[in-house]
Every structure is written in structure tokens, then in C-alpha cells.
Design a protein around this motif. Sequence first.
Motif, PDB file in Angstrom:
ATOM      1  N   CYS A 201       0.856  -1.188   0.000  1.00 22.78           N
ATOM      2  CA  CYS A 201       0.000   0.000   0.000  1.00 22.78           C
ATOM      3  C   CYS A 201       0.896   1.244   0.000  1.00 22.78           C
ATOM      4  O   CYS A 201       1.601   1.505   0.977  1.00 22.78           O
ATOM      5  CB  CYS A 201      -0.982   0.046   1.160  1.00 22.78           C
TER       6      CYS A 201
ATOM      7  N   PHE B 197      -4.078   4.952 -10.017  1.00 24.67           N
ATOM      8  CA  PHE B 197      -5.295   4.243  -9.614  1.00 24.67           C
ATOM      9  C   PHE B 197      -5.346   2.884 -10.319  1.00 24.67           C
ATOM     10  O   PHE B 197      -4.368   2.461 -10.925  1.00 24.67           O
ATOM     11  CB  PHE B 197      -6.529   5.090  -9.961  1.00 24.67           C
ATOM     12  N   ASN B 198      -6.550   2.247 -10.238  1.00 26.47           N
ATOM     13  CA  ASN B 198      -6.683   0.891 -10.778  1.00 26.47           C
ATOM     14  C   ASN B 198      -7.404   0.803 -12.106  1.00 26.47           C
ATOM     15  O   ASN B 198      -7.241  -0.154 -12.838  1.00 26.47           O
ATOM     16  CB  ASN B 198      -7.440   0.003  -9.781  1.00 26.47           C
TER      17      ASN B 198
ATOM     18  N   GLU C 296     -11.799   5.190 -12.431  1.00 31.11           N
ATOM     19  CA  GLU C 296     -11.275   5.768 -11.196  1.00 31.11           C
ATOM     20  C   GLU C 296     -10.376   6.977 -11.492  1.00 31.11           C
ATOM     21  O   GLU C 296     -10.383   7.965 -10.752  1.00 31.11           O
ATOM     22  CB  GLU C 296     -10.482   4.683 -10.457  1.00 31.11           C
TER      23      GLU C 296
ATOM     24  N   ASN D 233     -11.209  10.868 -10.287  1.00 34.14           N
ATOM     25  CA  ASN D 233     -10.242  11.648  -9.524  1.00 34.14           C
ATOM     26  C   ASN D 233      -9.815  12.913 -10.249  1.00 34.14           C
ATOM     27  O   ASN D 233      -9.553  13.927  -9.613  1.00 34.14           O
ATOM     28  CB  ASN D 233      -9.054  10.779  -9.135  1.00 34.14           C
TER      29      ASN D 233
ATOM     30  N   GLY E 140      -6.204   5.224  -2.339  1.00 30.94           N
ATOM     31  CA  GLY E 140      -6.919   3.957  -2.496  1.00 30.94           C
ATOM     32  C   GLY E 140      -5.969   2.831  -2.132  1.00 30.94           C
ATOM     33  O   GLY E 140      -4.758   2.964  -2.328  1.00 30.94           O
ATOM     34  N   THR E 141      -6.513   1.726  -1.657  1.00 30.36           N
ATOM     35  CA  THR E 141      -5.683   0.624  -1.169  1.00 30.36           C
ATOM     36  C   THR E 141      -4.688   0.141  -2.230  1.00 30.36           C
ATOM     37  O   THR E 141      -3.515  -0.051  -1.960  1.00 30.36           O
ATOM     38  CB  THR E 141      -6.573  -0.567  -0.748  1.00 30.36           C
ATOM     39  N   TYR E 142      -5.218  -0.046  -3.442  1.00 30.05           N
ATOM     40  CA  TYR E 142      -4.397  -0.694  -4.472  1.00 30.05           C
ATOM     41  C   TYR E 142      -3.776   0.261  -5.482  1.00 30.05           C
ATOM     42  O   TYR E 142      -3.003  -0.163  -6.332  1.00 30.05           O
ATOM     43  CB  TYR E 142      -5.245  -1.706  -5.250  1.00 30.05           C
ATOM     44  N   GLY E 143      -4.154   1.518  -5.450  1.00 29.16           N
ATOM     45  CA  GLY E 143      -3.713   2.454  -6.491  1.00 29.16           C
ATOM     46  C   GLY E 143      -2.201   2.440  -6.646  1.00 29.16           C
ATOM     47  O   GLY E 143      -1.472   2.671  -5.683  1.00 29.16           O
TER      48      GLY E 143
END
Length: 447
Positions: free
Chosen positions: A96, A127-128, A132, A136, A318-321
Motif C-alpha cells: 500500500c 489508480f486501478n 477511477e 479523480n 486507495g488501497t491498491y492504487g
Amino acid sequence: MTEIAYRLPQQRIVSTALPGPHSAAWAARRKAAVAAGVGSSVPVFAADADGGVIVDVDGNSLIDLGSGIAVTSVGASNPAVAAAISEQAAHFAHTCFMITPYDGYVRVAEELAALTPGDHDKRTVLFNSGAEAVENAIKIARLATGRSAVVAFDHAYHGRTNLTMALTAKSIPYKANFGPFAPEIYRMPMSYPYRDESTLTGEQAAARVISRIETQLGAQAVAALIIEPIQGEGGFIVPAPGFLPVLAEWARANGVVFIADEVQTGFARTGAWFACEHEGVVPDLITMAKGIAGGMPLAAVTGRAELLDAVHAGGLGGTYGGNPVACAAALATLDQMRELDLCTRARELEAIAMPRLRALAAETGVIGDVRGRGAMLAIEIVKPGTGLPDPVLTKAVAAAALTRGVVVLTCGTYGNVIRLLPPLVIGNELFIDGLEVLAEALRTEIA
Ligand code: PLZ
């Protein structure tokens, strides 16, 4: 193009009905397990893919003219990308970035600052998904300007989340019954040379938009104007020359953030790193995804430092960005794009396809328009004489191409556009075979 060593034979082989028995069996299992709301344009299940082919679970080898919607530009199993992915995954697949940052994220941001148009100071956030990134970009523009209105265009596609659905133009299948939608989105007429009532120049089409914004909203209310430099899902619509530069100039003069959504057009697809370069447009923010990471989910917003740095710490994330494996894939993908000179390759593919598509239009009379740039090309299928969209024929042609072993995608507000988005690493012979099959499919369907 540099010689590429492919892992799979670059051949079209159809040895079963399509879908074959194994695909059909998986389709039945899928029906009982996967939500009906997720569609698939092709009813065959993939087992392998490389270069310009997708091999299905029945052993058929299909020519890929879709690249998973403009994603696998460097190939779906590019060895350099695959090696970068496994190397990173063997060390850490996630920490992260908002907890323990890592260099891959920073390197991708540095790359994007260098590759995107304009030599101003830039910042990037990762981002993913494309949607997204678009969400943003709007967040950033609203915060930085203190304004709320957002201008989007007819035929636009920006995603499936609530805000991006609101930005997207087409009701079915994207929006119908999914509301209420995010407010403060205003839709303006696009420049669509083939369908504009009178042939508006790009400058005239832009003046029409600007007049509507100024009279109906007031420029001072507008945070951002978002546009795809070549519209993707909406029909591969290339605006008339002058449209984008005039809008960008007006945005600059009025403190409106000009956002280029290059999710589909970016990363060598149109013969340049980004499609706005064809008209010398320098966006304030640019949204990217798809081709950036060779198939791994990664998206980005890159733009003016003063806009991105206006956001308070913790306001974006974001967690995975910017996942480390996706970043490693992106770095390898960008290297491959440079090494194989895929911008040039996209233009070569255009030079191969364009004369063939134009000849097909002259021969058949059902192609109203041939358009696009680089390896983002399309034919608009119409009723002869009237120019009325023919979505039924369009669908039939795509299905007939599949039966012969070629995957082509359709698009367009009226569902009457066949689009070509081959992997940029496809070989000439295979690409030409794919184009010939498409032509044959069209001839058969109108016979
Ligand atoms: N902006 C310009 O083309 C994605 C979506 C297909 P995501 N286009 C393909 C479908 O039916 O869902 C796209 C795009 C442009 C944004 C997006 C959204 O990108 O990665 O699909 O969220």
C-alpha cells in the motif's frame, strides 16, 4: 518493427464451431455463477494469447483485432512484461503506497511526466481503472478551481461508476435505470464530421460549444471540460481539426481545467504517445489506463503540479492504487513501447489497413465513413444511400468474422461501428489476413 520472437504460432486456425464444446461448457458454468449483467462480446473462453493471437479452450487460434479493448498493445504475454511481473511478485505484491511507499510508483510518475504533452511541472497519482482516474481528475479540478460544473460531450464514454456514468452519453447499456446520477454535468455537442448536419469546421463546432457554455452555464461556473481526443466507445469519432485546440485555448483563458481522457487513445495507440499530440494540444490533466501496463490494472492522472498539489494530503488514494506489480508491468511496457518503436508501428498498421478499408467502402456501399488514427481505426456501417446506421448488419459482420476466426469489436452510439484495435505487435501477414476475413464477412452478410 524490430523482429519479435512469438511464443505461439501467429496463425488463424479454426478447428471447431465457435464456440467449441469446451467454451460452450464453460459458458454454461458461467451462467450459473457469474452475474448476467457482465456481457462478453465473444462467446469463446481464452486459454492463451501472444502477439496477434488468442488461443481458446478448444485449441482454435483467433486473430485478435481488439487487444482486450486497446490494452494489450505490447502483446498479452509480452516476455519482458511477464518477467517484470514475476520478479516484482516474488518480492512484494503489495504494501500500500499510502503506508510504505516504493520506488516503482515514483518511477511510473516520472515516466508519465516525461511522456505526456507539455514541459510544465507535473505530478501524477495512480489508480486501478480508467473510471477511477476520471473520477479523480474531476475531484482534483473541482477542488483546485472551487467550481462545480463539468462539461462533457455527446457520444462520450468515461466509465461505469456513478460519476463517470453521468459523464457517459449513452443510455443503454451503460446508464439506463442506474440513476440517480451525479449532478452538475452538462453535455455539449461533439464535432462528428460524418454526421454533423452541415459540415462544420472544427473551429465552428468549438464555437457552438463555447457559446452554449457561456450562455447556459457561464464560464465562471465550470471546473472542467473533459473530452476524449478521439472518442472510443462512442464510435471512434475523430473531431474536425481545430475543435480540440480551440476548446483547450478557451479553457485556458477561462480558468477551466481541460481534461483529456486518453484511457483508450493513449500509449502509442494512435501513432503518438497521446492522441492530443496530433493537434498540439497540451491538457491540464490527462487520464490514462488500458495500454499503460501490458494488461495489469493500472490507471493514472497526470497534470499541472499546481492542480494536483492543491489537494490536501490524504485527499487522493486507495488501497491498491499504483500497486507495485502493476507499476513494474508499466515500466516494462513503456520500455517495450520505446524499444519496439510502437508509435511508428501503429502508423504502419494504419498504412496497411486504410487503403483496404477505403476500397471495401467503395466496393460495398455500406460503409459510410472510414476513420481513425494509427491502430485505432473504424468503419461506420450504414444503409446505402441514406446514411442511416445499420447496427444489425454491424453485429452480423462481427459475428461472421468470429466464425472465421477473427475477433473484432463493435462500438458507437448507434451500435454501427466496427473498430480495429490490434495489438501493436501483430505481424503484417496476420493483420492482413484479419482484414481480409473482415472484408469477406462483410461481403457475405450483404450478399
Ligand atoms: N475512458 C475513454 O475508453 C474504458 C469500457 C468498456 P475502465 N473503455 C472500455 C465497457 O463496456 O466497460 C474507458 C474509456 C475511456 C474511461 C474508460 C473507463 O475505463 O478501466 O473500464 O474503468
